[in-house]
Motif scaffolding. Structure first.
Motif, PDB file in Angstrom:
ATOM      1  N   SER A   1       0.810  -1.218   0.000  1.00  0.00           N
ATOM      2  CA  SER A   1       0.000   0.000   0.000  1.00  0.00           C
ATOM      3  C   SER A   1       0.841   1.265   0.000  1.00  0.00           C
ATOM      4  O   SER A   1       0.354   2.341  -0.365  1.00  0.00           O
ATOM      5  CB  SER A   1      -0.932   0.002   1.219  1.00  0.00           C
ATOM      6  N   SER A   2       2.099   1.156   0.420  1.00  0.00           N
ATOM      7  CA  SER A   2       2.972   2.340   0.412  1.00  0.00           C
ATOM      8  C   SER A   2       3.821   2.429  -0.851  1.00  0.00           C
ATOM      9  O   SER A   2       4.647   3.328  -0.981  1.00  0.00           O
ATOM     10  CB  SER A   2       3.887   2.327   1.642  1.00  0.00           C
ATOM     11  N   TYR A   3       3.629   1.490  -1.786  1.00  0.00           N
ATOM     12  CA  TYR A   3       4.408   1.477  -3.025  1.00  0.00           C
ATOM     13  C   TYR A   3       3.487   1.688  -4.221  1.00  0.00           C
ATOM     14  O   TYR A   3       2.322   1.270  -4.223  1.00  0.00           O
ATOM     15  CB  TYR A   3       5.121   0.132  -3.210  1.00  0.00           C
ATOM     16  N   TYR A   4       4.038   2.295  -5.262  1.00  0.00           N
ATOM     17  CA  TYR A   4       3.353   2.321  -6.556  1.00  0.00           C
ATOM     18  C   TYR A   4       3.699   1.014  -7.253  1.00  0.00           C
ATOM     19  O   TYR A   4       4.814   0.815  -7.729  1.00  0.00           O
ATOM     20  CB  TYR A   4       3.793   3.534  -7.367  1.00  0.00           C
ATOM     21  N   SER A   5       2.717   0.113  -7.289  1.00  0.00           N
ATOM     22  CA  SER A   5       2.985  -1.240  -7.769  1.00  0.00           C
ATOM     23  C   SER A   5       2.032  -1.718  -8.858  1.00  0.00           C
ATOM     24  O   SER A   5       2.198  -2.814  -9.383  1.00  0.00           O
ATOM     25  CB  SER A   5       2.934  -2.230  -6.596  1.00  0.00           C
ATOM     26  N   ASP A   6       1.009  -0.913  -9.190  1.00  0.00           N
ATOM     27  CA  ASP A   6       0.089  -1.246 -10.295  1.00  0.00           C
ATOM     28  C   ASP A   6       0.428  -0.331 -11.462  1.00  0.00           C
ATOM     29  O   ASP A   6       0.253   0.889 -11.359  1.00  0.00           O
ATOM     30  CB  ASP A   6      -1.363  -1.043  -9.875  1.00  0.00           C
ATOM     31  N   PHE A   7       0.870  -0.912 -12.553  1.00  0.00           N
ATOM     32  CA  PHE A   7       1.436  -0.111 -13.635  1.00  0.00           C
ATOM     33  C   PHE A   7       0.660  -0.296 -14.936  1.00  0.00           C
ATOM     34  O   PHE A   7       0.348  -1.418 -15.334  1.00  0.00           O
ATOM     35  CB  PHE A   7       2.898  -0.499 -13.868  1.00  0.00           C
ATOM     36  N   THR A   8       0.362   0.833 -15.566  1.00  0.00           N
ATOM     37  CA  THR A   8      -0.193   0.827 -16.916  1.00  0.00           C
ATOM     38  C   THR A   8       0.931   1.188 -17.883  1.00  0.00           C
ATOM     39  O   THR A   8       1.684   2.123 -17.641  1.00  0.00           O
ATOM     40  CB  THR A   8      -1.337   1.841 -17.055  1.00  0.00           C
ATOM     41  N   PHE A   9       1.023   0.433 -18.965  1.00  0.00           N
ATOM     42  CA  PHE A   9       2.109   0.638 -19.923  1.00  0.00           C
ATOM     43  C   PHE A   9       1.534   0.738 -21.317  1.00  0.00           C
ATOM     44  O   PHE A   9       0.404   0.319 -21.590  1.00  0.00           O
ATOM     45  CB  PHE A   9       3.129  -0.508 -19.836  1.00  0.00           C
ATOM     46  N   GLY A  10       2.339   1.322 -22.211  1.00  0.00           N
ATOM     47  CA  GLY A  10       1.869   1.543 -23.575  1.00  0.00           C
ATOM     48  C   GLY A  10       2.949   1.314 -24.610  1.00  0.00           C
ATOM     49  O   GLY A  10       4.129   1.147 -24.281  1.00  0.00           O
ATOM     50  N   VAL A  11       2.531   1.309 -25.857  1.00  0.00           N
ATOM     51  CA  VAL A  11       3.438   1.183 -26.997  1.00  0.00           C
ATOM     52  C   VAL A  11       3.174   2.340 -27.954  1.00  0.00           C
ATOM     53  O   VAL A  11       2.198   3.073 -27.815  1.00  0.00           O
ATOM     54  CB  VAL A  11       3.265  -0.173 -27.723  1.00  0.00           C
ATOM     55  N   TRP A  12       4.043   2.479 -28.914  1.00  0.00           N
ATOM     56  CA  TRP A  12       3.977   3.625 -29.834  1.00  0.00           C
ATOM     57  C   TRP A  12       3.076   3.356 -31.039  1.00  0.00           C
ATOM     58  O   TRP A  12       2.981   2.237 -31.524  1.00  0.00           O
ATOM     59  CB  TRP A  12       5.373   3.973 -30.347  1.00  0.00           C
ATOM     60  N   THR A  13       2.457   4.394 -31.504  1.00  0.00           N
ATOM     61  CA  THR A  13       1.767   4.370 -32.790  1.00  0.00           C
ATOM     62  C   THR A  13       1.674   5.801 -33.299  1.00  0.00           C
ATOM     63  O   THR A  13       1.943   6.748 -32.548  1.00  0.00           O
ATOM     64  CB  THR A  13       0.368   3.743 -32.674  1.00  0.00           C
ATOM     65  N   GLU A  14       1.320   5.953 -34.541  1.00  0.00           N
ATOM     66  CA  GLU A  14       1.208   7.294 -35.116  1.00  0.00           C
ATOM     67  C   GLU A  14      -0.246   7.729 -35.102  1.00  0.00           C
ATOM     68  O   GLU A  14      -1.115   7.041 -35.650  1.00  0.00           O
ATOM     69  CB  GLU A  14       1.754   7.305 -36.547  1.00  0.00           C
ATOM     70  N   ILE A  15      -0.512   8.869 -34.485  1.00  0.00           N
ATOM     71  CA  ILE A  15      -1.855   9.449 -34.439  1.00  0.00           C
ATOM     72  C   ILE A  15      -1.770  10.884 -34.928  1.00  0.00           C
ATOM     73  O   ILE A  15      -1.019  11.693 -34.362  1.00  0.00           O
ATOM     74  CB  ILE A  15      -2.433   9.403 -33.012  1.00  0.00           C
ATOM     75  N   ASP A  16      -2.490  11.182 -35.983  1.00  0.00           N
ATOM     76  CA  ASP A  16      -2.473  12.527 -36.581  1.00  0.00           C
ATOM     77  C   ASP A  16      -1.051  12.979 -36.909  1.00  0.00           C
ATOM     78  O   ASP A  16      -0.668  14.134 -36.681  1.00  0.00           O
ATOM     79  CB  ASP A  16      -3.146  13.539 -35.647  1.00  0.00           C
ATOM     80  N   GLY A  17      -0.267  12.043 -37.420  1.00  0.00           N
ATOM     81  CA  GLY A  17       1.089  12.366 -37.839  1.00  0.00           C
ATOM     82  C   GLY A  17       2.099  12.496 -36.717  1.00  0.00           C
ATOM     83  O   GLY A  17       3.236  12.907 -36.947  1.00  0.00           O
ATOM     84  N   LYS A  18       1.720  12.126 -35.489  1.00  0.00           N
ATOM     85  CA  LYS A  18       2.611  12.269 -34.339  1.00  0.00           C
ATOM     86  C   LYS A  18       2.764  10.931 -33.641  1.00  0.00           C
ATOM     87  O   LYS A  18       1.785  10.204 -33.435  1.00  0.00           O
ATOM     88  CB  LYS A  18       2.043  13.315 -33.364  1.00  0.00           C
ATOM     89  N   GLU A  19       4.026  10.609 -33.266  1.00  0.00           N
ATOM     90  CA  GLU A  19       4.289   9.398 -32.514  1.00  0.00           C
ATOM     91  C   GLU A  19       3.713   9.534 -31.103  1.00  0.00           C
ATOM     92  O   GLU A  19       4.044  10.466 -30.369  1.00  0.00           O
ATOM     93  CB  GLU A  19       5.796   9.140 -32.432  1.00  0.00           C
ATOM     94  N   THR A  20       2.826   8.600 -30.740  1.00  0.00           N
ATOM     95  CA  THR A  20       2.083   8.703 -29.493  1.00  0.00           C
ATOM     96  C   THR A  20       2.080   7.362 -28.780  1.00  0.00           C
ATOM     97  O   THR A  20       2.002   6.310 -29.410  1.00  0.00           O
ATOM     98  CB  THR A  20       0.623   9.126 -29.770  1.00  0.00           C
ATOM     99  N   LEU A  21       2.146   7.407 -27.449  1.00  0.00           N
ATOM    100  CA  LEU A  21       2.005   6.194 -26.648  1.00  0.00           C
ATOM    101  C   LEU A  21       0.528   5.930 -26.385  1.00  0.00           C
ATOM    102  O   LEU A  21      -0.212   6.835 -25.991  1.00  0.00           O
ATOM    103  CB  LEU A  21       2.727   6.343 -25.309  1.00  0.00           C
ATOM    104  N   VAL A  22       0.105   4.687 -26.597  1.00  0.00           N
ATOM    105  CA  VAL A  22      -1.265   4.295 -26.278  1.00  0.00           C
ATOM    106  C   VAL A  22      -1.210   3.128 -25.291  1.00  0.00           C
ATOM    107  O   VAL A  22      -0.408   2.204 -25.456  1.00  0.00           O
ATOM    108  CB  VAL A  22      -2.060   3.894 -27.532  1.00  0.00           C
ATOM    109  N   PRO A  23      -2.043   3.162 -24.247  1.00  0.00           N
ATOM    110  CA  PRO A  23      -2.025   2.080 -23.260  1.00  0.00           C
ATOM    111  C   PRO A  23      -2.463   0.754 -23.875  1.00  0.00           C
ATOM    112  O   PRO A  23      -3.424   0.713 -24.657  1.00  0.00           O
ATOM    113  CB  PRO A  23      -3.020   2.553 -22.198  1.00  0.00           C
TER     114      PRO A  23
END
Length: 537
Positions: free
Chosen positions: A421-443
């Motif tokens: 409970s005192s640690y940040y231990s639940d993690f959301t991660f993402g990968v890259w893709t191009e959205i509107d011509g810009k490299e963006t991370l999506v979960p």
């Protein structure tokens, strides 16, 4: 400092890449030395002010402000530097003044630990709110302005009318405030000559195989190699100077003195650092966790050298002796590399074997059932490809094997439950893709297990030090192409999903290992995951 503060403000408010480059180039032209060199170092992440810590900044503020009021302010603002810059009250009668950026940096670099608090306090008193904010971001290393080192180098190239590859070649052999570099770019001096040529050179990267990438390509134009599960390294032995670097240019020589000592050939090679047996004929390649026993150490014991013998499986050669052979084609370089490896210590070096194949279907079968569990997949290299820095799509590809493993970037974190409970231990991660011509991370997934307690400490510290926004109990963490935290995610399956922005959902994802040797821009792409779904279909 005011000019630097104005630059940061404008960069933050400018989303377009080319506009950022123009802002940087204009600043580098108008700013004087050494200010522009230290600004470049701060933006590119090569400036270190080890004597100034966020805890010191907090303590200085608490000398003048009630702690409860500070906590409320900090919680509302969400950023230490911004909070301090806004609430800091100079003593009565002190008039804000400008401090040249170079003077501030050099003063801090030459001040001992015993006196640094008073120096920082004095500078905070003398600066106005905007310059104070820039100063605090500078000394704590958290600019977060959406500018990568690569973008800064491109701005230098435009400023001086040079090719960015020339700057890449010199970059790791120079240090802040980069006076010889700016003198060359402005025509005041010749191209800098590095004190030692045994410096890191930007590596050539492969493009992940996506849907249709191999269509129209002739297998006869490519060579294939196994993709081994170690860390990419570059070993240099030029003029008697030996260095071992990670793929990001960090020197790791201290952790692998046995490999360096055995490098009795002259040149610079690119390869995979692995742990295994003691000869080319008796070398069972061991897992990445075995290699991790020696990573991130300044020194290693004799026992560790014996228990975890390291070696380099060579992929390529950049310099043969002091001759730059990167412009040569892959086959010509491989022949040179083969000659080097024939004469190298068999205990510490071998040549990455080629994988014979005649069709993409045959190679796909080999990729799916490799001869060694430490193999991640295959690498494809065009036979006539020169060795060029960066990731140009076409010359090199990487084709990972099932089961499903991808490199992703941490995006969000939340505190755990129970003993976590005192640690940040639940993690959301993402990968890259191009959205509107810009490299963006999506979960693409969320995981809360797979890491050890020691690794959890590392992850938790990164989240706390690099929080960019707060959404209730969730923290957004800094995730940019050249700054962030990469993790290898293992998962049992992958399906399409309309509930997720990425359009994919992972089955039983877990963090398999921390990839601190990789930069975020080297993480996988959404197209790779989509190709996995198509392949399964």
């Amino acid at each position: 400092m005011k000019a630097f503060a104005e630059l940061l403000d404008r960069l933050v408010l400018t989303p377009q890449r080319n506009a950022k480059i123009r802002l940087l180039a204009d600043y580098f032209v108008t700013a004087s030395d050494p200010d522009r060199g230290y600004a470049l170092a701060a933006i590119a992440g090569t400036l270190s002010l080890a004597t100034v810590k966020p805890a010191m900044i907090r303590d200085l503020l608490l000398e003048r402000m009630d702690e409860v009021l500070f906590r409320y302010s900090y919680d509302y603002v969400g950023d230490l530097a911004e909070t301090v810059s806004l609430v800091w009250e100079p003593p009565s009668g002190v008039v804000p003044d400008d401090i040249p950026l170079g003077d501030a940096i050099e003063k801090l670099q030459t001040t001992g630990r015993a006196d640094v608090r008073s120096v920082v306090r004095d500078m905070l008193d003398r600066l106005d709110t905007s310059a104070r904010f820039a100063f605090l971001k500078l000394v704590t290393g958290g600019l977060r302005i959406g500018v990568s080192a690569k973008l800064a180098k491109q701005a230098l190239a435009e400023m001086g009318g040079k090719d960015v590859t020339e700057i890449e070649t010199l970059w790791h052999g120079l240090a802040p405030p980069y006076l010889p570099l700016f003198q060359w770019l402005t025509g005041q001096a010749e191209r800098p000559v590095l004190s030692t040529p045994a410096v890191f050179h930007s590596v050539m990267l492969a493009t992940p195989i996506g849907e249709g990438d191999l269509d129209g390509l002739d297998p006869k134009d490519f060579a294939a190699e196994w993709k081994w599960d170690g860390i990419r390294v570059q070993l240099a032995n030029i003029g008697g100077t030996r260095r071992l670097y990670s793929r990001s240019g960090d020197e790791i020589s201290g952790a692998f003195p046995d490999v360096l000592e055995a490098a009795d050939f002259s040149g610079i090679i690119d390869g995979e650092l692995l742990v295994g047996g003691t000869s080319r004929t008796n070398r069972a390649t061991r897992t990445f966790s075995d290699l991790q026993q020696r990573l991130n150490r300044k020194t290693v014991s004799r026992k560790m050298l014996d228990e975890y013998p390291a070696f380099i499986r060579a992929y390529d050669v950049l310099f043969s002796g002091e001759t730059d052979v990167r412009p040569e084609g892959f086959l010509a370089r491989r022949a040179m590399l083969g000659d080097l490896m024939e004469r190298a210590s068999p205990q510490h070096f071998d040549l990455s074997p080629l994988v014979p194949f005649s069709s993409w279907e045959e190679l796909d079968q080999l990729r799916s059932d490799p001869p060694d569990p430490v193999i991640e997949g295959v690498m494809l290299k065009r036979l006539d490809s020169p060795y060029t820095a960066g990731r140009a799509k076409g010359p090199w590809f990487k084709w990972k094997r099932a089961p499903y493993n991808v490199d992703a970037v941490l995006m969000y974190a939340q505190r755990g439950h129970g003993k976590r409970s005192s640690y940040y231990s639940d993690f959301t991660f993402g990968v890259w893709t191009e959205i509107d011509g810009k490299e963006t991370l999506v979960p693409v997934g969320k995981a809360y297990f797979g890491f050890t307690d020691a690794e959890l400490e590392i992850l938790d510290r990164f989240v706390r030090d690099n929080t960019t926004e707060r959404f209730g109990p969730v923290r957004a963490v800094r995730a940019e192409p050249d700054f962030g935290f990469v993790v290898e995610v293992a998962f049992e399956g992958l399906n399409r999903s309309t509930r997720h922005k990425s359009g994919v959902a992972m089955r039983f994802p877990r963090i398999a290992r921390l990839r601190q040797d990789k930069l975020p821009h080297e993480a996988d792409r959404l197209e790779t995951l989509q190709a996995m779904i198509e392949s399964k279909s």
